[in-house]
Every structure is written in structure tokens, then in C-alpha cells.
Motif scaffolding. Structure first.
Motif, PDB file in Angstrom:
ATOM      1  N   GLY A  43      52.163  23.857  34.974  1.00 34.99           N
ATOM      2  CA  GLY A  43      51.676  24.450  33.729  1.00 34.99           C
ATOM      3  C   GLY A  43      50.592  25.486  33.981  1.00 34.99           C
ATOM      4  N   ILE A  44      49.669  25.171  34.867  1.00 33.48           N
ATOM      5  CA  ILE A  44      48.591  26.103  35.220  1.00 33.48           C
ATOM      6  C   ILE A  44      49.179  27.355  35.863  1.00 33.48           C
ATOM      7  N   SER A  45      50.138  27.185  36.765  1.00 36.69           N
ATOM      8  CA  SER A  45      50.784  28.333  37.411  1.00 36.69           C
ATOM      9  C   SER A  45      51.507  29.209  36.391  1.00 36.69           C
ATOM     10  N   LEU A  46      52.181  28.586  35.429  1.00 37.89           N
ATOM     11  CA  LEU A  46      52.867  29.352  34.395  1.00 37.89           C
ATOM     12  C   LEU A  46      51.892  30.151  33.544  1.00 37.89           C
ATOM     13  N   MET A  47      50.756  29.556  33.214  1.00 39.85           N
ATOM     14  CA  MET A  47      49.750  30.278  32.424  1.00 39.85           C
ATOM     15  C   MET A  47      49.248  31.492  33.203  1.00 39.85           C
ATOM     16  N   LYS A  48      48.951  31.309  34.476  1.00 34.75           N
ATOM     17  CA  LYS A  48      48.477  32.426  35.310  1.00 34.75           C
ATOM     18  C   LYS A  48      49.513  33.544  35.338  1.00 34.75           C
ATOM     19  N   LEU A  49      50.777  33.172  35.448  1.00 38.44           N
ATOM     20  CA  LEU A  49      51.850  34.161  35.464  1.00 38.44           C
ATOM     21  C   LEU A  49      51.894  34.931  34.141  1.00 38.44           C
ATOM     22  N   GLN A  50      51.732  34.230  33.038  1.00 37.50           N
ATOM     23  CA  GLN A  50      51.758  34.874  31.726  1.00 37.50           C
ATOM     24  C   GLN A  50      50.561  35.803  31.539  1.00 37.50           C
ATOM     25  N   PHE A  51      49.422  35.474  32.126  1.00 38.55           N
ATOM     26  CA  PHE A  51      48.224  36.312  31.999  1.00 38.55           C
ATOM     27  C   PHE A  51      48.468  37.717  32.550  1.00 38.55           C
ATOM     28  N   LYS A  52      49.380  37.859  33.500  1.00 41.82           N
ATOM     29  CA  LYS A  52      49.660  39.175  34.078  1.00 41.82           C
ATOM     30  C   LYS A  52      50.226  40.132  33.039  1.00 41.82           C
ATOM     31  N   LYS A  53      50.744  39.598  31.932  1.00 40.55           N
ATOM     32  CA  LYS A  53      51.298  40.419  30.856  1.00 40.55           C
ATOM     33  C   LYS A  53      50.231  40.887  29.875  1.00 40.55           C
ATOM     34  N   PHE A  54      49.043  40.292  29.949  1.00 38.67           N
ATOM     35  CA  PHE A  54      47.970  40.656  29.015  1.00 38.67           C
ATOM     36  C   PHE A  54      47.504  42.072  29.276  1.00 38.67           C
ATOM     37  N   LYS A  55      47.237  42.793  28.205  1.00 35.03           N
ATOM     38  CA  LYS A  55      46.737  44.176  28.276  1.00 35.03           C
ATOM     39  C   LYS A  55      45.229  44.169  28.062  1.00 35.03           C
ATOM     40  N   TYR A  56      44.479  43.978  29.144  1.00 36.66           N
ATOM     41  CA  TYR A  56      43.032  43.910  29.057  1.00 36.66           C
ATOM     42  C   TYR A  56      42.432  45.306  28.902  1.00 36.66           C
ATOM     43  N   ALA A  57      41.373  45.400  28.107  1.00 37.84           N
ATOM     44  CA  ALA A  57      40.639  46.650  27.910  1.00 37.84           C
ATOM     45  C   ALA A  57      39.196  46.296  27.603  1.00 37.84           C
ATOM     46  N   ASN A  58      38.315  47.262  27.727  1.00 36.47           N
ATOM     47  CA  ASN A  58      36.906  47.067  27.406  1.00 36.47           C
ATOM     48  C   ASN A  58      36.244  45.970  28.224  1.00 36.47           C
ATOM     49  N   CYS A  59      36.718  45.774  29.430  1.00 38.46           N
ATOM     50  CA  CYS A  59      36.105  44.788  30.310  1.00 38.46           C
ATOM     51  C   CYS A  59      35.371  45.526  31.419  1.00 38.46           C
ATOM     52  N   LYS A  60      34.495  44.822  32.070  1.00 33.96           N
ATOM     53  CA  LYS A  60      33.762  45.387  33.206  1.00 33.96           C
ATOM     54  C   LYS A  60      34.769  45.959  34.191  1.00 33.96           C
ATOM     55  N   GLY A  61      34.616  47.213  34.530  1.00 35.70           N
ATOM     56  CA  GLY A  61      35.479  47.818  35.536  1.00 35.70           C
ATOM     57  C   GLY A  61      36.819  48.304  35.028  1.00 35.70           C
ATOM     58  N   LYS A  62      37.129  48.110  33.768  1.00 32.97           N
ATOM     59  CA  LYS A  62      38.439  48.545  33.236  1.00 32.97           C
ATOM     60  C   LYS A  62      38.291  49.747  32.365  1.00 32.97           C
TER      61      LYS A  62
END
Length: 108
Positions: free
Chosen positions: A89-108
Motif C-alpha cells: 500500500g505504501i509503495s502504491l501511494m508513492k507511485l501515485q505521488f509521481k502523478k501529482f503536479k506540484y507547484a509553489n514549493c521550495k525549489g519548484k
């Protein structure tokens, strides 16, 4: 749980912005699988993020999860018959996070 040990596991890099965790910005322990989904406060389920990145991550989690109760993510685990707090379950969540479109974060 040692914050240093959690940060070391990610080579002292924030998963969200890929910048160093060593510096001025405050850090926060994030549960990869949130308590709401049955995530446990155990080492395997913890990651260290910049506070601003953690805020952005949680906002996107609610957005992609289709609401505060994360019904889309709950259904995802139910349909696959996977315990969210398991290693799988933890591995699946990490995999799904790669689809997130992060913005306005440090370094992004």
C-alpha cells in the motif's frame, strides 16, 4: 522516531521539490499513507518534507482524492483489495505521488 533517520532514508532530499532538507526551512514528518486511510505512524510510512512542500502535497492529496475524506483513494485500495498501511500500500501511494503536479514549493 528519529527525524534524522527519516531524512537520511531519502538522502536528505525532499521528495516534492527534490531540494536538500538541510537548510533554513522548517521540516515536517508526512505520513505517506495518511491516518485517514489507515496509515500507521511507523518508520516505513514516514517521510520528511519541507513544511511548504508538505502543505502543497496535502492540498493535492485532497484534490486528487476527490475531497477531505479521500473517497477516490479509499476506493482505489478497496478495488485492489490492498491494505493501505501494508508495504504494498505504501509503495502504491508513492507511485501515485509521481502523478501529482506540484507547484509553489521550495525549489519548484
Amino acid at each position: 522516531m528519529s527525524r534524522r533517520k527519516i531524512a537520511k532514508r531519502s538522502n536528505y532530499k525532499c521528495r516534492v521539490c527534490n531540494q536538500s532538507l538541510i537548510g533554513e526551512e522548517a521540516l515536517k514528518i508526512n505520513l505517506i499513507v495518511p491516518n485517514l486511510l489507515g496509515g500507521k505512524e511507523k518508520y516505513e510510512n514516514m517521510e520528511m518534507l519541507h513544511t511548504s512542500c508538505c502543505t502543497q502535497h496535502n492540498h493535492l492529496l485532497k484534490k486528487y482524492g476527490e475531497g477531505k475524506e479521500l473517497p477516490k483513494i479509499q476506493k482505489f485500495f478497496r478495488d485492489k483489495n490492498i491494505n493501505p498501511s501494508s508495504k504494498e500500500g505504501i509503495s502504491l501511494m508513492k507511485l501515485q505521488f509521481k502523478k501529482f503536479k506540484y507547484a509553489n514549493c521550495k525549489g519548484k
